[in-house]
Write a protein that holds these residues in place. Structure first.
Motif, PDB file in Angstrom:
ATOM      1  N   ALA A  59       0.833  -1.209   0.000  1.00  0.00           N
ATOM      2  CA  ALA A  59       0.000   0.000   0.000  1.00  0.00           C
ATOM      3  C   ALA A  59       0.866   1.257   0.000  1.00  0.00           C
ATOM      4  N   LEU A  60       1.928   1.268   0.806  1.00  0.00           N
ATOM      5  CA  LEU A  60       2.818   2.430   0.843  1.00  0.00           C
ATOM      6  C   LEU A  60       3.553   2.578  -0.483  1.00  0.00           C
ATOM      7  N   MET A  61       3.939   1.464  -1.111  1.00  0.00           N
ATOM      8  CA  MET A  61       4.585   1.533  -2.428  1.00  0.00           C
ATOM      9  C   MET A  61       3.657   2.209  -3.432  1.00  0.00           C
ATOM     10  N   LEU A  62       2.392   1.805  -3.436  1.00  0.00           N
ATOM     11  CA  LEU A  62       1.425   2.378  -4.374  1.00  0.00           C
ATOM     12  C   LEU A  62       1.193   3.858  -4.095  1.00  0.00           C
ATOM     13  N   LEU A  63       1.142   4.229  -2.822  1.00  0.00           N
ATOM     14  CA  LEU A  63       0.929   5.635  -2.491  1.00  0.00           C
ATOM     15  C   LEU A  63       2.158   6.469  -2.842  1.00  0.00           C
ATOM     16  N   ALA A  64       3.347   5.881  -2.687  1.00  0.00           N
ATOM     17  CA  ALA A  64       4.572   6.578  -3.099  1.00  0.00           C
ATOM     18  C   ALA A  64       4.579   6.800  -4.608  1.00  0.00           C
ATOM     19  N   ILE A  65       4.108   5.794  -5.364  1.00  0.00           N
ATOM     20  CA  ILE A  65       3.988   5.943  -6.816  1.00  0.00           C
ATOM     21  C   ILE A  65       2.993   7.063  -7.138  1.00  0.00           C
ATOM     22  N   ALA A  66       1.876   7.068  -6.421  1.00  0.00           N
ATOM     23  CA  ALA A  66       0.865   8.113  -6.622  1.00  0.00           C
ATOM     24  C   ALA A  66       1.476   9.498  -6.412  1.00  0.00           C
ATOM     25  N   ILE A  76       2.688  18.776  -5.136  1.00  0.00           N
ATOM     26  CA  ILE A  76       2.674  17.852  -3.997  1.00  0.00           C
ATOM     27  C   ILE A  76       1.227  17.602  -3.611  1.00  0.00           C
ATOM     28  N   ASP A  77       0.954  16.460  -2.986  1.00  0.00           N
ATOM     29  CA  ASP A  77      -0.411  16.119  -2.598  1.00  0.00           C
ATOM     30  C   ASP A  77      -0.442  15.683  -1.134  1.00  0.00           C
ATOM     31  N   TYR A 226      -2.470  14.671 -11.073  1.00  0.00           N
ATOM     32  CA  TYR A 226      -3.264  14.490  -9.854  1.00  0.00           C
ATOM     33  C   TYR A 226      -4.290  13.361 -10.020  1.00  0.00           C
ATOM     34  N   ALA A 227      -4.830  13.217 -11.238  1.00  0.00           N
ATOM     35  CA  ALA A 227      -5.772  12.118 -11.487  1.00  0.00           C
ATOM     36  C   ALA A 227      -5.083  10.768 -11.320  1.00  0.00           C
ATOM     37  N   LEU A 228      -3.862  10.648 -11.857  1.00  0.00           N
ATOM     38  CA  LEU A 228      -3.087   9.419 -11.664  1.00  0.00           C
ATOM     39  C   LEU A 228      -2.819   9.171 -10.186  1.00  0.00           C
ATOM     40  N   CYS A 229      -2.525  10.242  -9.469  1.00  0.00           N
ATOM     41  CA  CYS A 229      -2.277  10.119  -8.024  1.00  0.00           C
ATOM     42  C   CYS A 229      -3.511   9.560  -7.326  1.00  0.00           C
ATOM     43  N   GLY A 230      -4.698  10.063  -7.696  1.00  0.00           N
ATOM     44  CA  GLY A 230      -5.930   9.563  -7.088  1.00  0.00           C
ATOM     45  C   GLY A 230      -6.182   8.100  -7.389  1.00  0.00           C
ATOM     46  N   LEU A 231      -5.885   7.672  -8.616  1.00  0.00           N
ATOM     47  CA  LEU A 231      -6.082   6.272  -8.989  1.00  0.00           C
ATOM     48  C   LEU A 231      -5.156   5.346  -8.201  1.00  0.00           C
ATOM     49  N   PHE A 232      -3.890   5.718  -8.097  1.00  0.00           N
ATOM     50  CA  PHE A 232      -2.951   4.866  -7.358  1.00  0.00           C
ATOM     51  C   PHE A 232      -3.225   4.904  -5.858  1.00  0.00           C
ATOM     52  N   ALA A 233      -3.739   6.023  -5.364  1.00  0.00           N
ATOM     53  CA  ALA A 233      -4.143   6.070  -3.954  1.00  0.00           C
ATOM     54  C   ALA A 233      -5.300   5.108  -3.705  1.00  0.00           C
ATOM     55  N   ALA A 234      -6.214   4.993  -4.679  1.00  0.00           N
ATOM     56  CA  ALA A 234      -7.314   4.035  -4.556  1.00  0.00           C
ATOM     57  C   ALA A 234      -6.786   2.605  -4.528  1.00  0.00           C
ATOM     58  N   LEU A 235      -5.790   2.319  -5.379  1.00  0.00           N
ATOM     59  CA  LEU A 235      -5.187   0.983  -5.361  1.00  0.00           C
ATOM     60  C   LEU A 235      -4.508   0.708  -4.017  1.00  0.00           C
ATOM     61  N   ALA A 236      -3.889   1.744  -3.454  1.00  0.00           N
ATOM     62  CA  ALA A 236      -3.287   1.591  -2.125  1.00  0.00           C
ATOM     63  C   ALA A 236      -4.349   1.270  -1.082  1.00  0.00           C
ATOM     64  N   ALA A 237      -5.524   1.887  -1.229  1.00  0.00           N
ATOM     65  CA  ALA A 237      -6.630   1.610  -0.300  1.00  0.00           C
ATOM     66  C   ALA A 237      -7.090   0.162  -0.407  1.00  0.00           C
ATOM     67  N   PHE A 238      -7.084  -0.394  -1.622  1.00  0.00           N
ATOM     68  CA  PHE A 238      -7.452  -1.802  -1.786  1.00  0.00           C
ATOM     69  C   PHE A 238      -6.508  -2.689  -0.963  1.00  0.00           C
TER      70      PHE A 238
END
Length: 328
Positions: A59-66, A76-77, A226-238
């Motif tokens: 999850a942290l890897m995905l959020l770092a990618i985001a 920054i987000d 930012y849209a890509l960031c939101g998508l990868f943050a969603a994957l991190a949530a999964f």
């Protein structure tokens, strides 16, 4: 050409190597930490140990990618972690309301992706289109997203369906599911790197004015980041949902700053225009390896946060100094 000439390193060789592979300093640090983990706890470097590490920190890897795709453009987000929390509670509540069947899981994940995408677009519009300071605007949206998450699930603890978390923690053909997820992630990142968006984001981060004058739609590109960031943050949530098997409206709160630290550890410049998602993944692993090492050496619980913080700071300084010297 003599053998002596062949053996002599070319001037600036290290500089060119780090410019091409910004994650190299982080990779060296990660390997050192992995060796230290193996020294203090040999089982940590076994297949089971590595599986546990990947499962816990995917999850942290995905959020770092985001975060990386936003940092590429010099933005920054600060709401990335709260997007994780919001998507987490949305999918858990949806799964529960729909009975926890396989269809409900797939439907909830689809809604979760749309939720993350919507949050990312909101951030992009506020920052890029309305031209507010990214650090202030995303701090404000983080409060808003947290409020929505608390409205959806006021109290933590709603369990996720067994179908979901058993899949995330299960095995297929004797291979842990998280490794399939990691392979799929690598393919997705490769495909994203082949499209022009990554290059455009880096161009905007390097010099937004020059990018605009060359004809690039700077505002649109930043919104897409930012849209890509939101998508990868969603994957991190999964991944968080699969790991914790429950919903929590505050679960991602601490992850935002860790994701930013992972980006910097991986060699990306917060000023934009330089970096790599591979480095951010390695940076997230460094944080995970530091946390494991602090536990394995027997650090008292009251000192663990202090030691973890100092270790991350040392790793951060080492990586930044090596990368800066190589690029000088």
């Amino acid at each position: 050409m003599s053998a002596a000439t062949l053996s002599t390193p070319k001037p600036g060789g290290l500089k060119r190597l780090v410019e091409r592979y910004p994650f190299l300093p982080a990779l060296v640090i990660a390997l050192i930490l992995l060796a230290l983990n193996g020294f203090y706890q040999p089982r940590s470097v076994s297949f089971v140990g590595i599986t546990g590490l990947v499962k816990t920190y995917l999850a942290l890897m995905l959020l770092a990618i985001a975060q990386t795709y936003v940092v590429y453009a010099g933005d920054i987000d600060l709401s990335a972690g709260t997007i994780v929390s919001l998507v987490n509670v949305v999918i858990v509540v949806m799964m529960e309301k729909m009975g926890g069947t396989g269809f409900s899981v797939v439907a909830a994940l689809g809604v979760g992706l749309l939720t993350g995408l919507a949050c990312g677009i909101v951030n992009g519009v506020v920052v890029a289109a309305l031209r507010l300071q990214a650090i202030v605007a995303t701090f404000a949206t983080s409060i808003f997203f947290t409020g929505v998450a608390l409205y959806v699930m006021p109290v933590a603890g709603t369990p996720a369906p067994a179908t979901f978390w058993r899949t995330y923690g299960g095995r297929f053909f004797e291979i842990p599911f998280v490794f399939y997820a990691a392979v799929l992630l690598a393919i997705v990142l490769y495909l994203i790197s082949r499209i022009r968006l990554s290059t455009q984001l880096l161009a905007v981060g390097d010099d937004a004015q020059a990018a605009f004058q060359s004809g690039l739609p700077v505002t649109k590109i930043r919104i897409q980041g930012y849209a890509l960031c939101g998508l990868f943050a969603a994957l991190a949530a999964f991944c968080i949902t699969g790991d914790t098997a429950s919903g929590d409206p505050l679960v991602g709160g601490k992850m935002t700053l860790f994701s930013i630290a992972a980006v910097v550890l991986g060699g990306s410049a917060l000023s934009g225009g330089f970096g790599t998602v591979v480095g951010s993944v390695i940076g997230a692993l460094i944080i995970g390896l530091i946390n494991s090492l602090v536990f394995f050496v027997g650090t008292p619980s009251e000192w663990q946060n202090l030691v973890q913080g100092l270790a991350i700071l040392v790793a951060l300084m080492a990586g930044v100094l090596v990368g800066r010297r190589a690029r000088a």
